[in-house]
Design a protein around this motif. Structure first.
Motif, PDB file in Angstrom:
ATOM      1  N   THR A 184       0.806  -1.215   0.000  1.00 30.17           N
ATOM      2  CA  THR A 184       0.000   0.000   0.000  1.00 30.17           C
ATOM      3  C   THR A 184       0.847   1.276   0.000  1.00 30.17           C
ATOM      4  O   THR A 184       0.766   2.091  -0.909  1.00 30.17           O
ATOM      5  CB  THR A 184      -0.935   0.019   1.239  1.00 30.17           C
ATOM      6  N   CYS A 185       1.690   1.445   1.032  1.00 32.25           N
ATOM      7  CA  CYS A 185       2.441   2.706   1.189  1.00 32.25           C
ATOM      8  C   CYS A 185       3.886   2.619   0.693  1.00 32.25           C
ATOM      9  O   CYS A 185       4.622   3.597   0.748  1.00 32.25           O
ATOM     10  CB  CYS A 185       2.409   3.168   2.637  1.00 32.25           C
ATOM     11  N   LYS A 186       4.315   1.441   0.262  1.00 32.19           N
ATOM     12  CA  LYS A 186       5.665   1.205  -0.284  1.00 32.19           C
ATOM     13  C   LYS A 186       6.796   1.331   0.743  1.00 32.19           C
ATOM     14  O   LYS A 186       7.955   1.473   0.376  1.00 32.19           O
ATOM     15  CB  LYS A 186       5.970   2.127  -1.481  1.00 32.19           C
ATOM     16  N   GLN A 187       6.487   1.280   2.034  1.00 33.15           N
ATOM     17  CA  GLN A 187       7.493   1.293   3.094  1.00 33.15           C
ATOM     18  C   GLN A 187       8.347   0.029   2.972  1.00 33.15           C
ATOM     19  O   GLN A 187       7.805  -1.061   2.781  1.00 33.15           O
ATOM     20  CB  GLN A 187       6.807   1.342   4.461  1.00 33.15           C
ATOM     21  N   GLU A 188       9.679   0.174   3.077  1.00 41.15           N
ATOM     22  CA  GLU A 188      10.579  -0.979   2.973  1.00 41.15           C
ATOM     23  C   GLU A 188      11.040  -1.450   4.349  1.00 41.15           C
ATOM     24  O   GLU A 188      11.255  -0.636   5.245  1.00 41.15           O
ATOM     25  CB  GLU A 188      11.813  -0.627   2.135  1.00 41.15           C
ATOM     26  N   TYR A 189      11.212  -2.760   4.479  1.00 39.90           N
ATOM     27  CA  TYR A 189      11.716  -3.382   5.696  1.00 39.90           C
ATOM     28  C   TYR A 189      12.857  -4.305   5.299  1.00 39.90           C
ATOM     29  O   TYR A 189      12.672  -5.216   4.496  1.00 39.90           O
ATOM     30  CB  TYR A 189      10.617  -4.183   6.394  1.00 39.90           C
ATOM     31  N   LYS A 190      14.053  -4.067   5.852  1.00 41.73           N
ATOM     32  CA  LYS A 190      15.225  -4.890   5.558  1.00 41.73           C
ATOM     33  C   LYS A 190      15.442  -5.845   6.722  1.00 41.73           C
ATOM     34  O   LYS A 190      15.499  -5.415   7.876  1.00 41.73           O
ATOM     35  CB  LYS A 190      16.441  -3.991   5.330  1.00 41.73           C
ATOM     36  N   ARG A 191      15.570  -7.115   6.414  1.00 44.92           N
ATOM     37  CA  ARG A 191      15.696  -8.134   7.448  1.00 44.92           C
ATOM     38  C   ARG A 191      16.813  -9.117   7.139  1.00 44.92           C
ATOM     39  O   ARG A 191      17.067  -9.445   5.986  1.00 44.92           O
ATOM     40  CB  ARG A 191      14.380  -8.926   7.579  1.00 44.92           C
ATOM     41  N   ARG A 232       1.779 -13.436   8.703  1.00 48.10           N
ATOM     42  CA  ARG A 232       1.583 -13.137  10.128  1.00 48.10           C
ATOM     43  C   ARG A 232       1.875 -11.679  10.484  1.00 48.10           C
ATOM     44  O   ARG A 232       1.671 -11.271  11.616  1.00 48.10           O
ATOM     45  CB  ARG A 232       2.497 -14.037  10.965  1.00 48.10           C
ATOM     46  N   TYR A 233       2.417 -10.904   9.522  1.00 50.96           N
ATOM     47  CA  TYR A 233       2.815  -9.528   9.800  1.00 50.96           C
ATOM     48  C   TYR A 233       2.166  -8.565   8.825  1.00 50.96           C
ATOM     49  O   TYR A 233       1.821  -8.926   7.696  1.00 50.96           O
ATOM     50  CB  TYR A 233       4.341  -9.387   9.717  1.00 50.96           C
ATOM     51  N   ALA A 234       2.042  -7.316   9.284  1.00 47.43           N
ATOM     52  CA  ALA A 234       1.514  -6.249   8.439  1.00 47.43           C
ATOM     53  C   ALA A 234       2.437  -5.046   8.556  1.00 47.43           C
ATOM     54  O   ALA A 234       3.308  -4.989   9.426  1.00 47.43           O
ATOM     55  CB  ALA A 234       0.098  -5.886   8.881  1.00 47.43           C
ATOM     56  N   CYS A 235       2.261  -4.078   7.692  1.00 47.62           N
ATOM     57  CA  CYS A 235       3.067  -2.863   7.708  1.00 47.62           C
ATOM     58  C   CYS A 235       2.835  -2.106   9.012  1.00 47.62           C
ATOM     59  O   CYS A 235       1.691  -1.906   9.436  1.00 47.62           O
ATOM     60  CB  CYS A 235       2.682  -1.991   6.513  1.00 47.62           C
ATOM     61  N   GLY A 236       3.916  -1.681   9.623  1.00 50.59           N
ATOM     62  CA  GLY A 236       3.819  -0.934  10.878  1.00 50.59           C
ATOM     63  C   GLY A 236       3.357   0.499  10.676  1.00 50.59           C
ATOM     64  O   GLY A 236       2.956   1.168  11.620  1.00 50.59           O
ATOM     65  N   LYS A 237       3.396   0.961   9.458  1.00 52.41           N
ATOM     66  CA  LYS A 237       3.024   2.342   9.152  1.00 52.41           C
ATOM     67  C   LYS A 237       1.527   2.468   8.825  1.00 52.41           C
ATOM     68  O   LYS A 237       0.833   3.326   9.363  1.00 52.41           O
ATOM     69  CB  LYS A 237       3.872   2.821   7.973  1.00 52.41           C
ATOM     70  N   CYS A 238       1.042   1.575   7.929  1.00 58.64           N
ATOM     71  CA  CYS A 238      -0.353   1.711   7.475  1.00 58.64           C
ATOM     72  C   CYS A 238      -1.183   0.431   7.632  1.00 58.64           C
ATOM     73  O   CYS A 238      -2.335   0.402   7.232  1.00 58.64           O
ATOM     74  CB  CYS A 238      -0.379   2.149   6.013  1.00 58.64           C
ATOM     75  N   ARG A 239      -0.583  -0.622   8.172  1.00 53.71           N
ATOM     76  CA  ARG A 239      -1.222  -1.932   8.349  1.00 53.71           C
ATOM     77  C   ARG A 239      -1.486  -2.650   7.030  1.00 53.71           C
ATOM     78  O   ARG A 239      -2.280  -3.585   6.952  1.00 53.71           O
ATOM     79  CB  ARG A 239      -2.537  -1.840   9.151  1.00 53.71           C
TER      80      ARG A 239
END
Length: 156
Positions: free
Chosen positions: A122-129, A137-144
């Motif tokens: 949705t918001c294109k936020q990136e997460y590096k892991r 099991r997970y959703a975006c922390g910014k917009c869900r």
């Protein structure tokens, strides 16, 4: 600089800057890696990283001693000796002690590497892991929003 010279230097700084006697022991500790020195709460001793003496000289050791003596004198008096305490910040400013010591150039800083890049659809936020995660099991922390695996880096 030997142990005895370090002790004399610390006692001199304590009297000159703080107006009080340093009654405990200061010593070099070769096992210290990421810090210039530390104040030991239980024994009231101070440990100094000898790599700072070799690489940056006596002036760097003096700055580290001033910082650790701030912890020492405030703790002995029962006042705020931690980095965030007002008493500690005021005393450091008064005696000209640094908040941090300059990093050693000989110590290699390990760059954090990551293997997976996830992105919110949705918001294109990136997460590096570093580790793979179950995106169901997970959703975006910014917009869900829903996460998708954008890239898997091979060979890291």
């Amino acid at each position: 600089m030997e142990q005895k010279e370090l002790q004399i230097l610390c006692e001199k700084i304590s009297i000159d800057l703080f107006g009080e006697v340093f009654r405990h022991e200061v010593r070099f500790n070769n096992k210290l890696r990421t810090t210039g020195g530390r104040y030991l709460l239980k024994t009231h001793d101070i440990e100094i990283n000898p790599k700072y003496l070799k690489e940056q000289g006596v002036d760097a050791v003096i700055e580290i001693i001033k910082h650790e003596l701030c912890h020492y004198h405030l703790h002995i008096k029962g006042r705020g000796y931690k980095h965030g305490d007002r008493d500690f910040k005021c005393l450091m400013k008064k005696v000209g002690a640094p908040r941090f010591c300059k990093p050693l150039t000989t110590v290699k800083r390990v760059k954090q590497s990551y293997k997976y890049i996830y992105q919110c659809s949705t918001c294109k936020q990136e997460y590096k892991r570093k580790k793979r995660m179950d995106i169901s099991r997970y959703a975006c922390g910014k917009c869900r929003g829903e996460l998708i695996l954008k890239q898997e880096i091979k060979g890291s």
